[in-house]
Design a protein around this motif. Structure first.
Motif, PDB file in Angstrom:
ATOM      1  N   LYS A   1       0.856  -1.179   0.000  1.00 51.36           N
ATOM      2  CA  LYS A   1       0.000   0.000   0.000  1.00 51.36           C
ATOM      3  C   LYS A   1       0.895   1.233   0.000  1.00 51.36           C
ATOM      4  O   LYS A   1       1.713   1.421   0.901  1.00 51.36           O
ATOM      5  N   LYS A   2       0.740   2.033  -1.062  1.00 49.62           N
ATOM      6  CA  LYS A   2       1.516   3.269  -1.180  1.00 49.62           C
ATOM      7  C   LYS A   2       0.780   4.223  -2.107  1.00 49.62           C
ATOM      8  O   LYS A   2      -0.284   3.880  -2.623  1.00 49.62           O
ATOM      9  N   LEU A   3       1.336   5.394  -2.337  1.00 53.43           N
ATOM     10  CA  LEU A   3       0.674   6.376  -3.184  1.00 53.43           C
ATOM     11  C   LEU A   3       0.557   5.859  -4.613  1.00 53.43           C
ATOM     12  O   LEU A   3       1.534   5.385  -5.201  1.00 53.43           O
ATOM     13  N   CYS A   4      -0.650   5.958  -5.160  1.00 54.83           N
ATOM     14  CA  CYS A   4      -0.908   5.558  -6.546  1.00 54.83           C
ATOM     15  C   CYS A   4      -0.245   6.569  -7.479  1.00 54.83           C
ATOM     16  O   CYS A   4      -0.378   7.785  -7.290  1.00 54.83           O
ATOM     17  N   LYS A   5       0.471   6.073  -8.470  1.00 51.51           N
ATOM     18  CA  LYS A   5       1.144   6.948  -9.431  1.00 51.51           C
ATOM     19  C   LYS A   5       0.151   7.746 -10.268  1.00 51.51           C
ATOM     20  O   LYS A   5       0.480   8.813 -10.772  1.00 51.51           O
ATOM     21  N   LEU A   6      -1.065   7.249 -10.386  1.00 49.30           N
ATOM     22  CA  LEU A   6      -2.080   7.909 -11.209  1.00 49.30           C
ATOM     23  C   LEU A   6      -2.891   8.929 -10.422  1.00 49.30           C
ATOM     24  O   LEU A   6      -3.048  10.068 -10.857  1.00 49.30           O
ATOM     25  N   THR A   7      -3.381   8.536  -9.251  1.00 53.25           N
ATOM     26  CA  THR A   7      -4.283   9.406  -8.488  1.00 53.25           C
ATOM     27  C   THR A   7      -3.584  10.225  -7.405  1.00 53.25           C
ATOM     28  O   THR A   7      -4.105  11.245  -6.976  1.00 53.25           O
ATOM     29  N   GLY A   8      -2.443   9.748  -6.923  1.00 54.14           N
ATOM     30  CA  GLY A   8      -1.750  10.427  -5.839  1.00 54.14           C
ATOM     31  C   GLY A   8      -2.290  10.065  -4.453  1.00 54.14           C
ATOM     32  O   GLY A   8      -1.815  10.578  -3.448  1.00 54.14           O
ATOM     33  N   PHE A   9      -3.289   9.188  -4.408  1.00 48.49           N
ATOM     34  CA  PHE A   9      -3.853   8.750  -3.136  1.00 48.49           C
ATOM     35  C   PHE A   9      -3.276   7.388  -2.763  1.00 48.49           C
ATOM     36  O   PHE A   9      -2.856   6.617  -3.620  1.00 48.49           O
ATOM     37  N   LYS A  10      -3.273   7.093  -1.463  1.00 44.79           N
ATOM     38  CA  LYS A  10      -2.772   5.814  -0.991  1.00 44.79           C
ATOM     39  C   LYS A  10      -3.717   4.699  -1.451  1.00 44.79           C
ATOM     40  O   LYS A  10      -4.941   4.812  -1.307  1.00 44.79           O
ATOM     41  N   ALA A  11      -3.154   3.651  -2.029  1.00 47.77           N
ATOM     42  CA  ALA A  11      -3.960   2.540  -2.540  1.00 47.77           C
ATOM     43  C   ALA A  11      -3.115   1.271  -2.569  1.00 47.77           C
ATOM     44  O   ALA A  11      -1.886   1.336  -2.550  1.00 47.77           O
ATOM     45  N   TRP A  12      -3.794   0.138  -2.627  1.00 43.39           N
ATOM     46  CA  TRP A  12      -3.090  -1.141  -2.717  1.00 43.39           C
ATOM     47  C   TRP A  12      -2.617  -1.383  -4.142  1.00 43.39           C
ATOM     48  O   TRP A  12      -3.386  -1.249  -5.088  1.00 43.39           O
ATOM     49  N   TYR A  13      -1.363  -1.758  -4.273  1.00 41.95           N
ATOM     50  CA  TYR A  13      -0.837  -2.264  -5.545  1.00 41.95           C
ATOM     51  C   TYR A  13      -1.111  -3.760  -5.543  1.00 41.95           C
ATOM     52  O   TYR A  13      -0.866  -4.438  -4.539  1.00 41.95           O
ATOM     53  N   ILE A  14      -1.658  -4.250  -6.646  1.00 45.71           N
ATOM     54  CA  ILE A  14      -2.114  -5.636  -6.721  1.00 45.71           C
ATOM     55  C   ILE A  14      -1.485  -6.361  -7.899  1.00 45.71           C
ATOM     56  O   ILE A  14      -1.017  -5.728  -8.854  1.00 45.71           O
ATOM     57  N   SER A  15      -1.487  -7.691  -7.814  1.00 44.65           N
ATOM     58  CA  SER A  15      -0.968  -8.522  -8.902  1.00 44.65           C
ATOM     59  C   SER A  15      -1.606  -9.900  -8.821  1.00 44.65           C
ATOM     60  O   SER A  15      -2.045 -10.328  -7.755  1.00 44.65           O
ATOM     61  N   THR A  16      -1.654 -10.579  -9.953  1.00 49.11           N
ATOM     62  CA  THR A  16      -2.120 -11.968  -9.979  1.00 49.11           C
ATOM     63  C   THR A  16      -0.944 -12.922 -10.172  1.00 49.11           C
ATOM     64  O   THR A  16      -1.129 -14.118 -10.317  1.00 49.11           O
ATOM     65  N   ASN A  17       0.270 -12.382 -10.144  1.00 54.05           N
ATOM     66  CA  ASN A  17       1.467 -13.184 -10.366  1.00 54.05           C
ATOM     67  C   ASN A  17       2.227 -13.333  -9.058  1.00 54.05           C
ATOM     68  O   ASN A  17       2.838 -12.382  -8.568  1.00 54.05           O
ATOM     69  N   LYS A  18       2.197 -14.536  -8.485  1.00 53.00           N
ATOM     70  CA  LYS A  18       2.872 -14.782  -7.201  1.00 53.00           C
ATOM     71  C   LYS A  18       4.375 -14.535  -7.288  1.00 53.00           C
ATOM     72  O   LYS A  18       4.989 -14.125  -6.317  1.00 53.00           O
ATOM     73  N   ASP A  19       4.973 -14.779  -8.458  1.00 50.52           N
ATOM     74  CA  ASP A  19       6.408 -14.552  -8.618  1.00 50.52           C
ATOM     75  C   ASP A  19       6.749 -13.075  -8.462  1.00 50.52           C
ATOM     76  O   ASP A  19       7.790 -12.735  -7.892  1.00 50.52           O
ATOM     77  N   LEU A  20       5.888 -12.186  -8.954  1.00 50.93           N
ATOM     78  CA  LEU A  20       6.122 -10.752  -8.767  1.00 50.93           C
ATOM     79  C   LEU A  20       6.006 -10.383  -7.301  1.00 50.93           C
ATOM     80  O   LEU A  20       6.755  -9.559  -6.802  1.00 50.93           O
ATOM     81  N   LEU A  21       5.101 -11.021  -6.608  1.00 48.23           N
ATOM     82  CA  LEU A  21       4.906 -10.769  -5.183  1.00 48.23           C
ATOM     83  C   LEU A  21       6.150 -11.153  -4.390  1.00 48.23           C
ATOM     84  O   LEU A  21       6.640 -10.386  -3.573  1.00 48.23           O
ATOM     85  N   THR A  22       6.706 -12.313  -4.669  1.00 43.87           N
ATOM     86  CA  THR A  22       7.881 -12.758  -3.921  1.00 43.87           C
ATOM     87  C   THR A  22       9.114 -11.937  -4.275  1.00 43.87           C
ATOM     88  O   THR A  22       9.958 -11.712  -3.425  1.00 43.87           O
ATOM     89  N   SER A  23       9.217 -11.451  -5.520  1.00 41.79           N
ATOM     90  CA  SER A  23      10.371 -10.634  -5.876  1.00 41.79           C
ATOM     91  C   SER A  23      10.338  -9.286  -5.181  1.00 41.79           C
ATOM     92  O   SER A  23      11.362  -8.747  -4.796  1.00 41.79           O
ATOM     93  N   ILE A  24       9.156  -8.738  -4.957  1.00 39.49           N
ATOM     94  CA  ILE A  24       9.018  -7.470  -4.236  1.00 39.49           C
ATOM     95  C   ILE A  24       9.342  -7.650  -2.757  1.00 39.49           C
ATOM     96  O   ILE A  24      10.073  -6.878  -2.163  1.00 39.49           O
ATOM     97  N   THR A  25       8.793  -8.703  -2.142  1.00 35.85           N
ATOM     98  CA  THR A  25       9.001  -8.902  -0.706  1.00 35.85           C
ATOM     99  C   THR A  25      10.470  -9.280  -0.409  1.00 35.85           C
ATOM    100  O   THR A  25      10.981  -8.923   0.641  1.00 35.85           O
TER     101      THR A  25
END
Length: 103
Positions: free
Chosen positions: A75-99
């Motif tokens: 959860k961080k500032l959305c690049k589009l709206t400037g408001f705090k929002a959840w960044y989401i993905s359906t790819n578990k590999d992307l999730l593990t690379s971020i964490t």
């Protein structure tokens, strides 16, 4: 003074048109799922990229989360709206690379 009563559109009462509507929603769901396989985005960013209304994306997000197919990454500032929002993905590999970067 008679006020019009809002009723479902006649086109939605026809079985053929109901099938078209189901197909549209199925196509939207698939589009969102495939977009999020290669992107980590907020619902607003997905809407901007795909043309699917943000309200629909929010509903599909819930459905995909309940099926264990969509993940909230951070959860961080959305690049589009400037408001705090959840960044989401359906790819578990992307999730593990971020964490793993955070460790």
């Amino acid at each position: 003074m008679n006020k019009a009563i809002h009723t479902p559109a006649k086109s939605l009462t026809n079985t053929n048109d109901k099938d078209k509507l189901k197909t549209l929603f199925s196509t939207q769901l698939k589009t969102i799922f495939h977009y999020l396989q290669t992107n980590i985005s907020t619902a607003s960013m997905v809407s901007e990229a795909t043309g699917i209304p943000q309200k629909n994306i929010t509903r599909y997000k819930r459905d995909l989360e309940q099926q264990g197919l969509l993940f909230e990454v951070e959860k961080k500032l959305c690049k589009l709206t400037g408001f705090k929002a959840w960044y989401i993905s359906t790819n578990k590999d992307l999730l593990t690379s971020i964490t793993s970067k955070d460790e």
